[in-house]
Design a protein around this motif. Structure first.
Motif, PDB file in Angstrom:
ATOM      1  N   TYR A  11      56.088  25.119  20.352  1.00 57.29           N
ATOM      2  CA  TYR A  11      55.683  24.006  21.211  1.00 57.29           C
ATOM      3  C   TYR A  11      55.527  22.693  20.438  1.00 57.29           C
ATOM      4  CZ  TYR A  11      54.728  27.532  24.762  1.00 57.29           C
ATOM      5  OH  TYR A  11      54.851  28.553  25.667  1.00 57.29           O
ATOM      6  N   GLU A  14      56.458  19.660  22.327  1.00 63.94           N
ATOM      7  CA  GLU A  14      55.766  19.515  23.614  1.00 63.94           C
ATOM      8  C   GLU A  14      54.469  18.727  23.387  1.00 63.94           C
ATOM      9  OE1 GLU A  14      57.032  21.009  26.467  1.00 63.94           O
ATOM     10  OE2 GLU A  14      58.734  21.694  25.270  1.00 63.94           O
ATOM     11  N   LYS A  35      52.319  25.699  29.528  1.00 65.23           N
ATOM     12  CA  LYS A  35      53.406  25.414  30.467  1.00 65.23           C
ATOM     13  C   LYS A  35      52.972  25.867  31.851  1.00 65.23           C
ATOM     14  CE  LYS A  35      55.724  29.816  29.579  1.00 65.23           C
ATOM     15  NZ  LYS A  35      56.954  30.450  29.159  1.00 65.23           N
TER      16      LYS A  35
END
Length: 178
Positions: A11, A14, A35
């Motif tokens: 991630y 992200e 998510k």
């Protein structure tokens, strides 16, 4: 580095927020979903049929038993977070007080325990997941960034007759079980 949190490499690109305490006297660090995740309701399958059959003391086929277990199994909701700590500490994962009442979500094992040697393990880099079961009537859509639960760092003690540890961790989630 004594203890804290990092985003797992999966991630890294992200926008994952590290866990934080909501107030200055809060013991727990709030963990959020990495998510969007759909957590199916236990009522989505034939749970009522299974319960009725249990009430009638019906014999189950293996496929019916497998179906009953699948209905009630927890789901692992990813956080995108790993935790580092001292060797004599662990991170206890606990439910949010509002989850059962407002959302019908529970941790089926009551609490989760993240050992210090879970950090950076080879299987999943030590990513922390929250095991959740949805007792609500409908599927629950957990949005990225929505709070799942909390983590509390705690020390632990060893028994006087403690022998040397049996093995080193070789895997990820659930790998230290026998």
């Amino acid at each position: 580095m004594k203890r804290g949190f990092e985003v797992v490499s999966k991630y890294a690109t992200e926008e994952i927020e590290l866990p934080v305490r909501a107030t200055k006297n809060a013991a727990g660090y709030d963990f959020c979903a990495a998510k969007d995740f759909v957590l199916p309701s236990i009522w989505r399958r034939d749970l009522l049929k299974i319960l009725w059959a249990l009430r009638k003391q019906k014999e189950f086929t293996q496929s019916e038993l497998t179906e009953a277990q699948a209905v009630l199994r927890p789901y692992l909701v990813p956080t995108g977070i790993k935790a580092y700590m001292q060797p004599d500490e662990f991170l206890m994962l606990a439910n949010r007080s509002s989850n059962p009442l407002k959302h019908g979500l529970i941790l089926p094992n009551g609490v989760g325990i993240v050992d210090a040697d879970y950090y950076n393990n080879a299987n999943n880099e030590g990513e922390i997941f929250f095991q959740l079961v949805n007792f609500g009537l409908t599927n629950k859509v957990i949005k990225k960034g929505e709070r799942l639960g909390q983590g509390i760092f705690l020390p632990y003690l060893l028994a006087d007759a403690e022998k040397a540890p049996l093995q080193e961790r070789t895997g990820g989630f659930g790998s230290s079980g026998r």
